[in-house]
Scaffold this active site. Structure first.
Site, PDB file in Angstrom:
ATOM      1  N   LYS A 119       1.555  29.115  65.297  1.00 37.44           N
ATOM      2  CA  LYS A 119       1.212  27.860  65.979  1.00 37.44           C
ATOM      3  C   LYS A 119       2.050  27.647  67.228  1.00 37.44           C
ATOM      4  O   LYS A 119       1.590  27.069  68.203  1.00 37.44           O
ATOM      5  CB  LYS A 119       1.357  26.670  65.029  1.00 37.44           C
ATOM      6  CG  LYS A 119       0.300  26.689  63.934  1.00 37.44           C
ATOM      7  CD  LYS A 119      -0.034  25.302  63.422  1.00 37.44           C
ATOM      8  CE  LYS A 119      -1.304  25.378  62.600  1.00 37.44           C
ATOM      9  NZ  LYS A 119      -1.463  24.372  61.592  1.00 37.44           N
ATOM     10  N   LYS A 208     -15.777  31.314  60.189  1.00 40.37           N
ATOM     11  CA  LYS A 208     -15.922  30.226  59.229  1.00 40.37           C
ATOM     12  C   LYS A 208     -16.166  28.893  59.936  1.00 40.37           C
ATOM     13  O   LYS A 208     -15.802  28.722  61.100  1.00 40.37           O
ATOM     14  CB  LYS A 208     -14.697  30.140  58.329  1.00 40.37           C
ATOM     15  CG  LYS A 208     -13.500  29.453  58.944  1.00 40.37           C
ATOM     16  CD  LYS A 208     -12.458  29.207  57.875  1.00 40.37           C
ATOM     17  CE  LYS A 208     -11.470  28.155  58.353  1.00 40.37           C
ATOM     18  NZ  LYS A 208     -12.003  26.794  58.305  1.00 40.37           N
ATOM     19  N   LYS A 211     -13.362  22.331  60.853  1.00 39.78           N
ATOM     20  CA  LYS A 211     -13.511  20.933  61.256  1.00 39.78           C
ATOM     21  C   LYS A 211     -12.953  20.685  62.654  1.00 39.78           C
ATOM     22  O   LYS A 211     -13.413  19.796  63.354  1.00 39.78           O
ATOM     23  CB  LYS A 211     -12.879  19.995  60.233  1.00 39.78           C
ATOM     24  CG  LYS A 211     -11.404  20.148  59.971  1.00 39.78           C
ATOM     25  CD  LYS A 211     -10.961  19.043  59.017  1.00 39.78           C
ATOM     26  CE  LYS A 211      -9.773  19.406  58.150  1.00 39.78           C
ATOM     27  NZ  LYS A 211      -8.609  19.986  58.788  1.00 39.78           N
TER      28      LYS A 211
HETATM   29  P1  ATP Z   1      -8.941  23.381  60.971  1.00 41.68           P
HETATM   30  O1  ATP Z   1      -9.998  23.870  61.917  1.00 41.68           O
HETATM   31  O2  ATP Z   1      -8.217  22.154  61.449  1.00 41.68           O
HETATM   32  O3  ATP Z   1      -8.034  24.467  60.462  1.00 41.68           O
HETATM   33  P2  ATP Z   1     -10.438  23.561  58.535  1.00 41.68           P
HETATM   34  O4  ATP Z   1     -11.871  23.150  58.475  1.00 41.68           O
HETATM   35  O5  ATP Z   1     -10.121  25.012  58.533  1.00 41.68           O
HETATM   36  O6  ATP Z   1      -9.779  22.819  59.737  1.00 41.68           O
HETATM   37  P3  ATP Z   1      -8.207  22.977  56.829  1.00 41.68           P
HETATM   38  O7  ATP Z   1      -7.560  21.632  56.973  1.00 41.68           O
HETATM   39  O8  ATP Z   1      -7.544  24.165  57.459  1.00 41.68           O
HETATM   40  O9  ATP Z   1      -9.723  22.862  57.323  1.00 41.68           O
HETATM   41  O10 ATP Z   1      -8.414  23.270  55.297  1.00 41.68           O
HETATM   42  C1  ATP Z   1      -8.684  22.252  54.367  1.00 41.68           C
HETATM   43  C2  ATP Z   1      -9.262  22.906  53.133  1.00 41.68           C
HETATM   44  O11 ATP Z   1     -10.634  23.264  53.370  1.00 41.68           O
HETATM   45  C3  ATP Z   1      -8.572  24.200  52.688  1.00 41.68           C
HETATM   46  O12 ATP Z   1      -8.492  24.227  51.281  1.00 41.68           O
HETATM   47  C4  ATP Z   1      -9.487  25.294  53.189  1.00 41.68           C
HETATM   48  O13 ATP Z   1      -9.396  26.460  52.387  1.00 41.68           O
HETATM   49  C5  ATP Z   1     -10.861  24.627  53.049  1.00 41.68           C
HETATM   50  N1  ATP Z   1     -11.819  25.163  54.029  1.00 41.68           N
HETATM   51  C6  ATP Z   1     -11.720  25.058  55.355  1.00 41.68           C
HETATM   52  N2  ATP Z   1     -12.789  25.602  55.967  1.00 41.68           N
HETATM   53  C7  ATP Z   1     -13.587  26.081  54.972  1.00 41.68           C
HETATM   54  C8  ATP Z   1     -14.843  26.763  54.957  1.00 41.68           C
HETATM   55  N3  ATP Z   1     -15.478  27.043  56.096  1.00 41.68           N
HETATM   56  N4  ATP Z   1     -15.380  27.092  53.762  1.00 41.68           N
HETATM   57  C9  ATP Z   1     -14.740  26.807  52.610  1.00 41.68           C
HETATM   58  N5  ATP Z   1     -13.540  26.163  52.560  1.00 41.68           N
HETATM   59  C10 ATP Z   1     -12.969  25.799  53.723  1.00 41.68           C
HETATM   60 MG    MG Z   2      -8.071  25.720  58.752  1.00 39.69          MG
END
Ligand code: ATP
Ligand code: MG
Length: 345
Positions: A119, A208, A211
């Site tokens: 990061k 993937k 968010k």
């Molecule tokens: P960011 O883009 O901010 O990293 P993110 O969508 O990857 O957001 P995280 O906050 O990193 O979300 O992860 C929150 C939870 O959601 C974690 O347990 C992660 O494994 C799960 N997760 C994130 N993206 C996915 C996905 N595309 N499919 C399944 N699980 C997911």
């Molecule tokens: Mg993430």
């Protein structure tokens, strides 16, 4: 409260997607169903952790409440007596213990944290100290409640190990002050977490769904207008193969849609696959997926809207009242150990 503690935190920086729902929210609710009764479940909002990445300060408080509402809308039972929901910043022992632990943590070991290196990138001189030492805050989050199990993704394993190292170091110096959380291997075996689920981006199905993606078309967020969500599915990237097969290598877009269809409609993947296998009309298929997304969102959002701030706040405040004294007992032990408070008998 003598049940072993399972502790899990939910950051509230961005609006969650159906990927977060299927990969994290739904499994957490399964965990509650499976373990409440025999274990105490601490689900907290790590609001102090929010500032380690960019955050909308004006929205943070509201997002923290909304975040918990997402879980309740998805089926979390907040009346369950073994489940506690609380905000980190409302229990000051988190910050206080962090400072003490900071002084027993080495710059060298923190500099080796992969996530910090990633990061911070080239710019480690100008990133915040908070990003650097948030694993110590995370250690305090865990140690205050004597948590044995902390379900985290593999990106957090290193931080969990640091929490163990700090606890062991402190205990070696001062006696049995902290419960040492189980090693990650033991935890993952116990929790049987399937960390394999990865819902794909709608615009680039080799990646993937995230968010924090700037590409709004790549993701379905839980509060998306259902009609907009339908458009996103209809516009999802597929391929030119011309017939439908569940094949991540050759048809990742189609396969990802088959997966979304099965998971959101609660049907077996094999059943969904055999219904669509070899069909040639991608339009009809996308319509079916879009309908399942629409139905899911309509249902989810109506539950979400029915949950009031008062319901959430009542449970939060109760949990915070119940847990603060427990956290304070651990804090006092650490304060006594380092000489900030007189030792009791
Ligand atoms: P960011 O883009 O901010 O990293 P993110 O969508 O990857 O957001 P995280 O906050 O990193 O979300 O992860 C929150 C939870 O959601 C974690 O347990 C992660 O494994 C799960 N997760 C994130 N993206 C996915 C996905 N595309 N499919 C399944 N699980 C997911
Ligand atoms: Mg993430």
């Amino acid at each position: 409260m003598t049940k072993p503690v399972i502790l899990t935190g939910i950051r509230s920086n961005e609006e969650p997607t159906i990927g977060n729902y299927l990969g994290a929210i739904a499994p957490m609710i399964d965990m509650q169903r499976k373990f409440a009764g025999d274990y105490q479940i601490n689900m907290f909002v790590p609001d102090l952790h929010s500032f380690t990445t960019p955050v909308d300060y004006n929205a943070l408080y509201r997002n923290s409440l909304n975040n918990l509402k997402y879980f309740v809308a998805a089926g979390l039972d907040i009346d369950n007596p073994d489940t506690y929901i609380y905000r980190q910043s409302y229990i000051p022992a988190h910050s206080e213990l962090t400072w003490i632990l900071d002084c027993f943590t080495y710059v060298g070991e923190m500099s080796r944290m992969t996530q910090f290196k990633e990061k911070a990138g080239e710019n480690s001189e100008s990133v915040s100290v908070g990003l650097f030492n948030y694993p110590v805050l995370m250690a305090a989050d865990i140690l205050l409640y004597g948590a044995k199990y902390v379900p985290v993704g593999d990106d957090q394993f290193q931080h969990l190990e640091i929490a163990r190292d700090i606890a062991i170091r402190f205990n070696n110096k001062f006696g049995d002050i902290f419960v040492v959380p189980e090693p990650t291997k033991v935890q993952t075996d116990f929790l049987k977490r399937d960390s394999g689920l990865r819902i794909r981006s709608l615009t680039d199905p080799t990646k993937k769904m995230s968010k924090s993606s700037d590409d709004n078309k790549s993701k379905i967020i839980l509060i998306d207008n259902p009609d907009e969500a339908v458009k996103k599915i209809m516009g999802a990237t597929t391929d030119s193969v011309g017939s439908i097969h569940f094949d991540w290598d050759k048809q990742p877009g189609i396969t990802s849609l088959l997966q979304i269809l099965a998971l959101l409609s609660g049907r077996d993947q094999t059943e969904v696959n055999s219904e669509w296998e070899n069909k040639e009309n991608y339009g009809d298929f996308k319509k079916a997926v879009a309908e399942s997304v629409r139905n899911f969102l309509v249902d989810f959002q109506s539950k979400f809207k029915s949950i009031t701030d008062e319901q959430i706040l009542a449970k939060l405040e109760q949990s915070e009242r119940d847990l603060a004294p427990i956290a304070n007992v651990t804090l006092l032990k650490a304060q006594q150990a380092v000489g900030l408070r007189p030792k009791g008998d």
